[in-house]
Write a protein that holds these residues in place. Structure first.
Motif, PDB file in Angstrom:
ATOM      1  N   THR A 137      29.962  21.188 -27.170  1.00 42.66           N
ATOM      2  CA  THR A 137      29.993  22.575 -26.706  1.00 42.66           C
ATOM      3  C   THR A 137      30.722  23.449 -27.711  1.00 42.66           C
ATOM      4  O   THR A 137      31.581  22.975 -28.458  1.00 42.66           O
ATOM      5  N   ALA A 138      30.387  24.725 -27.703  1.00 37.39           N
ATOM      6  CA  ALA A 138      31.015  25.649 -28.654  1.00 37.39           C
ATOM      7  C   ALA A 138      32.500  25.804 -28.374  1.00 37.39           C
ATOM      8  O   ALA A 138      33.322  25.756 -29.304  1.00 37.39           O
ATOM      9  N   PHE A 139      32.892  25.983 -27.102  1.00 39.04           N
ATOM     10  CA  PHE A 139      34.326  26.150 -26.830  1.00 39.04           C
ATOM     11  C   PHE A 139      35.070  24.846 -27.093  1.00 39.04           C
ATOM     12  O   PHE A 139      36.225  24.851 -27.518  1.00 39.04           O
ATOM     13  N   GLY A 140      34.407  23.700 -26.891  1.00 39.16           N
ATOM     14  CA  GLY A 140      35.037  22.423 -27.211  1.00 39.16           C
ATOM     15  C   GLY A 140      35.279  22.284 -28.704  1.00 39.16           C
ATOM     16  O   GLY A 140      36.331  21.800 -29.139  1.00 39.16           O
ATOM     17  N   LYS A 141      34.315  22.728 -29.510  1.00 39.89           N
ATOM     18  CA  LYS A 141      34.471  22.639 -30.964  1.00 39.89           C
ATOM     19  C   LYS A 141      35.594  23.549 -31.457  1.00 39.89           C
ATOM     20  O   LYS A 141      36.336  23.180 -32.376  1.00 39.89           O
ATOM     21  N   ILE A 142      35.710  24.728 -30.845  1.00 42.21           N
ATOM     22  CA  ILE A 142      36.814  25.623 -31.216  1.00 42.21           C
ATOM     23  C   ILE A 142      38.144  24.919 -30.980  1.00 42.21           C
ATOM     24  O   ILE A 142      39.056  24.951 -31.828  1.00 42.21           O
ATOM     25  N   LEU A 143      38.286  24.287 -29.830  1.00 39.50           N
ATOM     26  CA  LEU A 143      39.554  23.639 -29.497  1.00 39.50           C
ATOM     27  C   LEU A 143      39.776  22.382 -30.317  1.00 39.50           C
ATOM     28  O   LEU A 143      40.900  22.090 -30.726  1.00 39.50           O
ATOM     29  N   LEU A 144      38.728  21.632 -30.598  1.00 41.37           N
ATOM     30  CA  LEU A 144      38.860  20.465 -31.470  1.00 41.37           C
ATOM     31  C   LEU A 144      39.274  20.901 -32.876  1.00 41.37           C
ATOM     32  O   LEU A 144      40.104  20.250 -33.520  1.00 41.37           O
ATOM     33  N   ALA A 145      38.685  21.996 -33.354  1.00 43.69           N
ATOM     34  CA  ALA A 145      39.011  22.484 -34.701  1.00 43.69           C
ATOM     35  C   ALA A 145      40.462  22.930 -34.793  1.00 43.69           C
ATOM     36  O   ALA A 145      41.070  22.874 -35.871  1.00 43.69           O
ATOM     37  N   GLY A 146      41.044  23.358 -33.674  1.00 45.58           N
ATOM     38  CA  GLY A 146      42.432  23.813 -33.669  1.00 45.58           C
ATOM     39  C   GLY A 146      43.449  22.712 -33.478  1.00 45.58           C
ATOM     40  O   GLY A 146      44.658  22.957 -33.578  1.00 45.58           O
ATOM     41  N   MET A 147      42.992  21.504 -33.188  1.00 45.01           N
ATOM     42  CA  MET A 147      43.912  20.381 -32.984  1.00 45.01           C
ATOM     43  C   MET A 147      44.412  19.835 -34.319  1.00 45.01           C
ATOM     44  O   MET A 147      43.754  19.993 -35.355  1.00 45.01           O
ATOM     45  N   THR A 148      45.543  19.167 -34.278  1.00 42.44           N
ATOM     46  CA  THR A 148      45.989  18.420 -35.450  1.00 42.44           C
ATOM     47  C   THR A 148      45.085  17.191 -35.591  1.00 42.44           C
ATOM     48  O   THR A 148      44.445  16.776 -34.607  1.00 42.44           O
ATOM     49  N   PRO A 149      44.999  16.607 -36.792  1.00 45.87           N
ATOM     50  CA  PRO A 149      44.161  15.416 -36.957  1.00 45.87           C
ATOM     51  C   PRO A 149      44.486  14.303 -35.964  1.00 45.87           C
ATOM     52  O   PRO A 149      43.581  13.652 -35.426  1.00 45.87           O
ATOM     53  N   SER A 150      45.780  14.085 -35.690  1.00 43.98           N
ATOM     54  CA  SER A 150      46.158  13.018 -34.762  1.00 43.98           C
ATOM     55  C   SER A 150      45.734  13.354 -33.334  1.00 43.98           C
ATOM     56  O   SER A 150      45.288  12.472 -32.585  1.00 43.98           O
ATOM     57  N   GLN A 151      45.860  14.629 -32.928  1.00 43.42           N
ATOM     58  CA  GLN A 151      45.412  15.040 -31.599  1.00 43.42           C
ATOM     59  C   GLN A 151      43.906  14.852 -31.457  1.00 43.42           C
ATOM     60  O   GLN A 151      43.417  14.361 -30.438  1.00 43.42           O
ATOM     61  N   ARG A 152      43.180  15.250 -32.484  1.00 38.27           N
ATOM     62  CA  ARG A 152      41.722  15.133 -32.441  1.00 38.27           C
ATOM     63  C   ARG A 152      41.298  13.674 -32.382  1.00 38.27           C
ATOM     64  O   ARG A 152      40.406  13.297 -31.617  1.00 38.27           O
ATOM     65  N   ASP A 153      41.939  12.832 -33.203  1.00 37.99           N
ATOM     66  CA  ASP A 153      41.615  11.403 -33.186  1.00 37.99           C
ATOM     67  C   ASP A 153      41.836  10.811 -31.802  1.00 37.99           C
ATOM     68  O   ASP A 153      41.004  10.056 -31.289  1.00 37.99           O
ATOM     69  N   ALA A 154      42.975  11.150 -31.206  1.00 38.06           N
ATOM     70  CA  ALA A 154      43.302  10.604 -29.886  1.00 38.06           C
ATOM     71  C   ALA A 154      42.318  11.109 -28.833  1.00 38.06           C
ATOM     72  O   ALA A 154      41.874  10.332 -27.973  1.00 38.06           O
ATOM     73  N   TYR A 155      41.976  12.379 -28.912  1.00 38.31           N
ATOM     74  CA  TYR A 155      41.056  12.956 -27.934  1.00 38.31           C
ATOM     75  C   TYR A 155      39.688  12.283 -28.008  1.00 38.31           C
ATOM     76  O   TYR A 155      39.132  11.861 -26.986  1.00 38.31           O
ATOM     77  N   LEU A 156      39.144  12.180 -29.219  1.00 33.83           N
ATOM     78  CA  LEU A 156      37.809  11.613 -29.371  1.00 33.83           C
ATOM     79  C   LEU A 156      37.791  10.108 -29.119  1.00 33.83           C
ATOM     80  O   LEU A 156      36.803   9.566 -28.616  1.00 33.83           O
ATOM     81  N   LYS A 157      38.884   9.435 -29.451  1.00 39.41           N
ATOM     82  CA  LYS A 157      38.946   8.004 -29.188  1.00 39.41           C
ATOM     83  C   LYS A 157      38.928   7.728 -27.695  1.00 39.41           C
ATOM     84  O   LYS A 157      38.291   6.776 -27.227  1.00 39.41           O
ATOM     85  N   ALA A 158      39.616   8.562 -26.930  1.00 31.76           N
ATOM     86  CA  ALA A 158      39.687   8.363 -25.481  1.00 31.76           C
ATOM     87  C   ALA A 158      38.375   8.711 -24.792  1.00 31.76           C
ATOM     88  O   ALA A 158      37.996   8.072 -23.805  1.00 31.76           O
ATOM     89  N   ARG A 159      37.659   9.712 -25.308  1.00 32.04           N
ATOM     90  CA  ARG A 159      36.479  10.212 -24.601  1.00 32.04           C
ATOM     91  C   ARG A 159      35.158   9.883 -25.264  1.00 32.04           C
ATOM     92  O   ARG A 159      34.098   9.985 -24.641  1.00 32.04           O
ATOM     93  N   GLY A 160      35.202   9.514 -26.535  1.00 29.73           N
ATOM     94  CA  GLY A 160      33.972   9.196 -27.231  1.00 29.73           C
ATOM     95  C   GLY A 160      33.152  10.429 -27.561  1.00 29.73           C
ATOM     96  O   GLY A 160      33.561  11.559 -27.312  1.00 29.73           O
ATOM     97  N   MET A 161      31.976  10.202 -28.114  1.00 30.12           N
ATOM     98  CA  MET A 161      31.055  11.275 -28.482  1.00 30.12           C
ATOM     99  C   MET A 161      29.670  10.917 -27.963  1.00 30.12           C
ATOM    100  O   MET A 161      28.755  10.620 -28.745  1.00 30.12           O
ATOM    101  N   PRO A 162      29.485  10.917 -26.660  1.00 27.68           N
ATOM    102  CA  PRO A 162      28.206  10.482 -26.091  1.00 27.68           C
ATOM    103  C   PRO A 162      27.041  11.389 -26.477  1.00 27.68           C
ATOM    104  O   PRO A 162      27.216  12.592 -26.702  1.00 27.68           O
ATOM    105  N   THR A 163      25.867  10.810 -26.553  1.00 28.35           N
ATOM    106  CA  THR A 163      24.647  11.555 -26.835  1.00 28.35           C
ATOM    107  C   THR A 163      24.199  12.264 -25.566  1.00 28.35           C
ATOM    108  O   THR A 163      23.946  11.624 -24.539  1.00 28.35           O
ATOM    109  N   LEU A 164      24.109  13.584 -25.617  1.00 31.32           N
ATOM    110  CA  LEU A 164      23.676  14.366 -24.461  1.00 31.32           C
ATOM    111  C   LEU A 164      22.254  14.890 -24.629  1.00 31.32           C
ATOM    112  O   LEU A 164      21.519  15.011 -23.656  1.00 31.32           O
ATOM    113  N   THR A 165      21.894  15.220 -25.870  1.00 32.52           N
ATOM    114  CA  THR A 165      20.529  15.634 -26.192  1.00 32.52           C
ATOM    115  C   THR A 165      20.197  15.047 -27.565  1.00 32.52           C
ATOM    116  O   THR A 165      21.061  14.453 -28.230  1.00 32.52           O
TER     117      THR A 165
END
Length: 251
Positions: A137-165
């Motif tokens: 999502t666009a708002f998700g990308k904005i917030l991911l882009a604003g995270m520190t590398p460690s925050q982003r790694d932890a976020y994506l590791k916990a939730r994954g990047m599932p295929t939606l389309t």
């Protein structure tokens, strides 16, 4: 099973019951692809804690009183302030598109206000509360882009990047490249990555220290976006600026 995985599975069970209104253990197991014995164990634990109630005659489960207490408490804590809601409503009317406000809270992304109407409806998978598809999502990308590398790694590791389309970015290197561009431009776009035939755009909201803590976004049918990019980006920056001003002043 790791503690975080248990928490996510528990919330998934609660969400499955909430979506259905009333559901059986077999239906939850089928929906979530979780073994039936594990589902029964989780359901019984949630009943004991008051988060679910068991309807013996129907052999089904519904949300319990603690869920409603928890929901009311959660909404009071994260509901957007009046000024933020007003800016999101104004964005909706200005661009004639469903509009959203999301924040990074704790270790999760929360969609805490949306503004839509019958003519310009929200994306139906989106609703108030925690959001688990930031990579798409666009708002998700904005917030991911604003995270520190460690925050982003932890976020994506916990939730994954599932295929939606078929257009969802699921490669981490591609996502990082996309987020680097988002960070430079201050605008995020996604075209049919979250939902087919829909597109979204977002801009960051900053606090007094200049840190990105939220995002305003719009969504519309993808066929209506071509030729409107500059107009939409200008509006997003304007209303994100209004929200940032409020966040800086705290008034």
């Amino acid at each position: 099973m790791p503690a975080l995985a248990v928490v996510h599975r528990t919330f998934a069970v609660l969400e499955a019951v909430a979506i259905s209104g009333s559901t059986t253990a077999k239906q939850v197991a089928h929906r979530l692809e979780i073994p039936l014995p594990s589902v029964y164990r989780l359901l019984n634990e949630l009943v004991e804690c008051g988060y679910l109630v068991r309807l013996k005659e129907q052999q089904s489960y519904e949300l319990g009183p603690k869920c409603f207490d928890l929901g009311a408490s959660f909404q009071q804590r994260v509901v957007a302030p009046t000024q933020i809601r007003q800016a999101t409503d104004d964005l909706h009317r200005s661009v004639q598109a469903a509009s959203y406000f999301a924040v990074y809270r704790g270790s999760g992304i929360v969609l805490n206000y949306l503004s839509d109407c019958e003519k310009h409806p929200r994306l139906r998978p989106l609703r108030f509360g925690f959001h688990e598809a930031a990579h798409a999502t666009a708002f998700g990308k904005i917030l991911l882009a604003g995270m520190t590398p460690s925050q982003r790694d932890a976020y994506l590791k916990a939730r994954g990047m599932p295929t939606l389309t078929s257009s969802t970015i699921t490669d981490r290197h591609r996502l990082d490249e996309n987020l680097a561009e988002v960070s430079v431009r201050g605008i995020a776009w996604e075209v049919e990555e979250f939902l087919a035939r829909q597109t979204c755009a977002a801009a960051p909201v900053h606090n007094g220290s200049g840190v990105s803590i939220g995002a305003v976004a719009i969504s519309m049918p993808a066929r209506l976006a071509p030729g409107r990019h500059q107009e939409i980006e200008t509006a997003l920056r304007e209303y994100a600026g209004r929200c940032s001003q409020y966040m800086r002043s705290g008034a």
